[in-house]
Write an enzyme that holds these catalytic residues in place. Structure first.
Site, PDB file in Angstrom:
ATOM      1  CG  ASP A 120       4.652  -4.463   0.621  1.00 11.72           C
ATOM      2  OD1 ASP A 120       4.632  -3.364   1.197  1.00 11.72           O
ATOM      3  OD2 ASP A 120       3.617  -5.074   0.300  1.00 11.72           O
TER       4      ASP A 120
ATOM      5  CG  HIS B 259      -0.332  -5.520   3.831  1.00  7.52           C
ATOM      6  ND1 HIS B 259       0.893  -5.025   4.192  1.00  7.52           N
ATOM      7  CD2 HIS B 259      -0.349  -5.498   2.475  1.00  7.52           C
ATOM      8  CE1 HIS B 259       1.589  -4.704   3.110  1.00  7.52           C
ATOM      9  NE2 HIS B 259       0.856  -4.981   2.053  1.00  7.52           N
TER      10      HIS B 259
ATOM     11  CB  CYS C 246       1.891   0.878   1.991  1.00  8.98           C
ATOM     12  SG  CYS C 246       1.910   2.163   0.723  1.00  8.98           S
TER      13      CYS C 246
ATOM     14  CG  ASN D 114       3.401  -7.892   2.590  1.00  9.55           C
ATOM     15  OD1 ASN D 114       4.267  -7.044   2.759  1.00  9.55           O
ATOM     16  ND2 ASN D 114       2.582  -7.876   1.561  1.00  9.55           N
TER      17      ASN D 114
END
Ligand code: HMG
Ligand code: MG
Length: 302
Positions: free
Chosen positions: A16, A209, A240, A249
């Protein structure tokens, strides 16, 4: 307040965290990051994804990265697989866990994986079946559980609906993700509550996030409900590509500092984790996104 006595952190930084980087990060750097994370005590690492390289070019080296890691016993290495093609490629690299990823929002499902929620479940079903038959664990990520960049606020009922579909196809545990970091404790708790109608507390994780700076508060709110599995990204890397403006995150360093302050065991050596974060931040040429890491690094340099 009855908080869990230990938590399990899944560092999603290599996946991520790095998926959104415009410049290609060499596989060797990704591999070194995984090594540093496991040396710091992480027992779960989300390494990469087997998605279309046209959609996410940064993850095109998935095979090289998975093959390059010196696997440590007791560490679970997970990877994202959106469909059978991705699963078949991933299976060659023997992940411990695969992750199918759906959304509570129809629009986000279309933007992120090019199909409706119902179609995504149809695609995931054979992936889940094959993985379980091969002895590979299966996690389900649920995006946009409080808000969506295209649809706005998401009702908890839609999270419950998705969690039920995931359960129905055999997904063993799920992540309640606040993809764009708009959630606040009450909303995040409602999304988790809706998920608990289908999964018990040991099979629900928080994935927050930090776009609006609420991720630590949301983590604490989830802890109060008994959630003890959390995803976070070393140095707060990430975002993203299909959720514009969403930042990384919550930083793993910040979560570890919070947990240790609450006398909650993480099994993680914060100093070594800060080193891992410094390593990747240096490579990316920018300061760490972790407040805790920046504070500790400043203290070290005095
Ligand atoms: P599509 O275009 O609808 O797929 O994309 P398709 O089946 O029509 O195939 C089109 C082309 O892609 C074909 O190639 C396929 O072979 C290829 P061509 O014939 O044109 O050369 N293809 C693949 N290639 C490699 N790996 C595959 C694969 N599948 C098809 N697995 C698809 C559908 C799902 C593939 C695409 O939309 C995609 O890759 N999406 C991934 C997007 C993504 O990775 N997003 C970020 C991860 S999710 C996230 O970050 C959220 C999370 O952190 C939780 C949260 O915070 O919310 C998990
Ligand atoms: Mg995410």
């Amino acid at each position: 307040m009855n908080l869990p006595s230990k938590v399990r952190l899944i560092d999603v930084g290599p996946r991520d965290g790095l998926q959104n980087e415009k410049q290609p990060v060499p596989a060797a750097v990704k591999i070194e990051l995984v090594h540093r994370l496991q040396a710091a005590g992480l027992r779960e690492i989300e390494v990469t994804s087997y998605v279309s390289p046209k959609w996410v070019p940064q993850m095109a080296d998935n095979h090289e990265v998975m093959q390059g890691i010196n696997r440590q016993p007791g560490v679970r290495y997970s990877v994202l697989t959106p469909n059978l093609k991705g699963y078949e490629a991933a299976a060659l690299d023997k992940p411990d866990e695969i992750v199918v990823f759906g959304a509570a929002s129809e629009a986000f499902s279309q933007k992120n994986i090019n199909c409706s929620i119902a179609e995504s479940i149809e695609r995931f079903a054979p992936v889940v079946q094959e993985a379980l038959a091969a002895g590979i664990a299966v996690r389900g990520a649920m995006s946009c559980t409080v808000g969506c960049p295209y649809e706005g606020e998401i009702a908890p009922g839609r999270v419950g609906y998705l969690a039920g579909l995931m359960k129905g196809i055999g997904v063993q545990r799920v992540d309640v993700a606040d993809t764009i970091g708009v959630g606040t404790p009450k909303k995040v708790q409602a999304a988790i509550e809706a998920t608990l109608a289908h999964y018990d507390i040991d099979h629900v994780s928080g994935h927050f996030h930090d776009t609006y700076g609420q991720a630590l508060s949301n983590t604490h709110a989830a802890l109060q409900m008994g959630v003890w599995n959390f995803q976070s990204s070393v140095a707060g890397l990430g975002g993203c590509p299909y959720a514009k403006g969403a930042t990384g995150n919550v930083a793993t360093e910040d979560v570890v500092y919070l947990m240790h302050g609450l006398d909650i065991d993480t099994g993680i050596d914060l100093d070594r984790l800060v080193d891992a974060g410094a390593f990747i931040s240096q490579h990316l040429g920018r300061p760490s996104g972790s407040r805790v890491a920046r504070a500790l690094l400043a203290k070290r340099s005095h």
